[in-house]
Scaffold this motif. Sequence first.
Motif, PDB file in Angstrom:
ATOM      1  N   GLN A   1      29.790  38.266  35.198  1.00 36.69           N
ATOM      2  CA  GLN A   1      30.683  38.630  36.290  1.00 36.69           C
ATOM      3  C   GLN A   1      30.769  37.546  37.356  1.00 36.69           C
ATOM      4  O   GLN A   1      31.823  37.336  37.949  1.00 36.69           O
ATOM      5  CB  GLN A   1      30.223  39.950  36.930  1.00 36.69           C
TER       6      GLN A   1
ATOM      7  N   VAL B   1      33.449  35.201  36.386  1.00 32.59           N
ATOM      8  CA  VAL B   1      34.763  35.789  36.640  1.00 32.59           C
ATOM      9  C   VAL B   1      35.105  35.689  38.119  1.00 32.59           C
ATOM     10  O   VAL B   1      36.229  35.309  38.503  1.00 32.59           O
ATOM     11  CB  VAL B   1      34.797  37.259  36.173  1.00 32.59           C
ATOM     12  N   GLU B   2      34.149  36.017  38.991  1.00 30.63           N
ATOM     13  CA  GLU B   2      34.406  35.972  40.437  1.00 30.63           C
ATOM     14  C   GLU B   2      34.672  34.548  40.907  1.00 30.63           C
ATOM     15  O   GLU B   2      35.515  34.325  41.792  1.00 30.63           O
ATOM     16  CB  GLU B   2      33.207  36.563  41.176  1.00 30.63           C
TER      17      GLU B   2
ATOM     18  N   GLY C   1      40.494  36.242  38.437  1.00 32.94           N
ATOM     19  CA  GLY C   1      40.942  36.959  37.241  1.00 32.94           C
ATOM     20  C   GLY C   1      42.263  36.502  36.678  1.00 32.94           C
ATOM     21  O   GLY C   1      42.543  36.706  35.492  1.00 32.94           O
ATOM     22  N   ASP C   2      43.106  35.879  37.491  1.00 25.98           N
ATOM     23  CA  ASP C   2      44.427  35.478  37.000  1.00 25.98           C
ATOM     24  C   ASP C   2      44.301  34.412  35.907  1.00 25.98           C
ATOM     25  O   ASP C   2      43.627  33.397  36.087  1.00 25.98           O
ATOM     26  CB  ASP C   2      45.276  34.935  38.147  1.00 25.98           C
TER      27      ASP C   2
ATOM     28  N   TRP D   1      41.711  35.134  30.078  1.00 22.15           N
ATOM     29  CA  TRP D   1      42.073  35.967  28.940  1.00 22.15           C
ATOM     30  C   TRP D   1      41.035  35.892  27.825  1.00 22.15           C
ATOM     31  O   TRP D   1      40.434  34.843  27.583  1.00 22.15           O
ATOM     32  CB  TRP D   1      43.429  35.537  28.352  1.00 22.15           C
TER      33      TRP D   1
ATOM     34  N   LYS E   1      40.463  30.218  30.475  1.00 26.47           N
ATOM     35  CA  LYS E   1      41.063  30.239  31.804  1.00 26.47           C
ATOM     36  C   LYS E   1      42.287  29.349  31.742  1.00 26.47           C
ATOM     37  O   LYS E   1      42.195  28.150  31.480  1.00 26.47           O
ATOM     38  CB  LYS E   1      40.078  29.726  32.858  1.00 26.47           C
TER      39      LYS E   1
ATOM     40  N   GLU F   1      43.852  40.057  25.993  1.00 25.82           N
ATOM     41  CA  GLU F   1      43.585  40.964  27.113  1.00 25.82           C
ATOM     42  C   GLU F   1      42.988  40.185  28.274  1.00 25.82           C
ATOM     43  O   GLU F   1      42.364  39.131  28.087  1.00 25.82           O
ATOM     44  CB  GLU F   1      42.655  42.102  26.705  1.00 25.82           C
ATOM     45  N   GLU F   2      43.204  40.694  29.472  1.00 29.53           N
ATOM     46  CA  GLU F   2      42.621  40.079  30.662  1.00 29.53           C
ATOM     47  C   GLU F   2      41.133  40.389  30.730  1.00 29.53           C
ATOM     48  O   GLU F   2      40.694  41.476  30.368  1.00 29.53           O
ATOM     49  CB  GLU F   2      43.303  40.573  31.932  1.00 29.53           C
TER      50      GLU F   2
ATOM     51  N   VAL G   1      38.192  41.182  33.096  1.00 31.22           N
ATOM     52  CA  VAL G   1      38.038  41.704  34.462  1.00 31.22           C
ATOM     53  C   VAL G   1      36.576  41.949  34.757  1.00 31.22           C
ATOM     54  O   VAL G   1      35.747  41.987  33.881  1.00 31.22           O
ATOM     55  CB  VAL G   1      38.847  42.996  34.661  1.00 31.22           C
TER      56      VAL G   1
END
Length: 342
Positions: free
Chosen positions: A258, A261-262, A266-267, A270, A316, A339-340, A342
């Motif tokens: 995580q 990701v942070e 998130g944009d 995938w 990314k 899929e994204e 998250v």
Amino acid sequence: MSTPAEGRIVFEDVSKTFTGRAADTAALRGVSLEVAPGTIYGVIGYSGAGKSTLIRLVNGLEHPTSGRVVVDGIDVGSLQGARLRTAQKRTGMIFQQFNLLETVKVRDNVALPLRLDGVGKTAARARADEVLEFVGLGEKADNHAGELSGGQKQRVGIARALVRNPKILLSDEATSALDPTTTGQIIELLRSINREYGTTILVVTHEMDVIKDLAEEVAVMAAGEVVEQGTVLETFLHPKADITRDFVTTVIPQGIPQRVVEHLGGDGLWRLLLVDDQVTQPLVSDLITGIGVSINMLHADMTEIRDHTVGQMILKVTGTPEQVAAAHAFLEARVAHVEEVV
């Protein structure tokens, strides 16, 4: 030898409740599924899910409280006495803990079911030698079972299950006591039994690695219910229930830490799933040269699921909104799933 038409198993709205002193326990609740003849079908779930109860209904070791278990058109739960014993001889059982007589020779362990059937000693031993050769233990026939390794003991257990030429083979956590290398050998042995004899194999396990390498279809169980069922490949690619996703992640991790990701945002982050020929495509280079986006490859792996190759990538993708949208459309047309993260 079984023929392809033999070995069908059908569970029709099956429930099983055990009566206890303090309270009743519902082991199965309205289970319906069908195992096609000559296939390998997996049932996966955690301890207490009802897997072992389910498999014991097939050979009449347990009887349903309601519903029917139909094997080759016969309602097994309705059988008693000699008719039940006759039906049980058409089904072989492989156990987790081998259940061998440690001080008895391997040949006689394997021959025991035939001796109990009244087959003469010479004929029973000859048949035992045949199946021991098939499972690769012909040279161990005169050893005592207690002298063998765990993997060898399981092969003896499989030989014993095969000695009556069953149409159906039931495997109850047969690999859970084995190391990974031996597990792989037992899986290949079971697949060879299915190929050579057309034997229907019903496997219950809590190991998703076993399901991916062995079964063609799978049912996922929780609290006595089937929460999801389908082909193994589809289940891996598109798990629906939370428990199914938990099992799938033991083979194909679903994300990245995580904190990563942070940090990245998130944009454009995938996760891609690729199947068979898709894994050999030059996706990243085509995205960079054809669309002009920047790619940060964060994770990639591949695994074999039965006869399919499944690859995973986490990317990314950075660029203008138009470029990112074009990259997403490009990937959707070329991979099994996007899929994204998250």
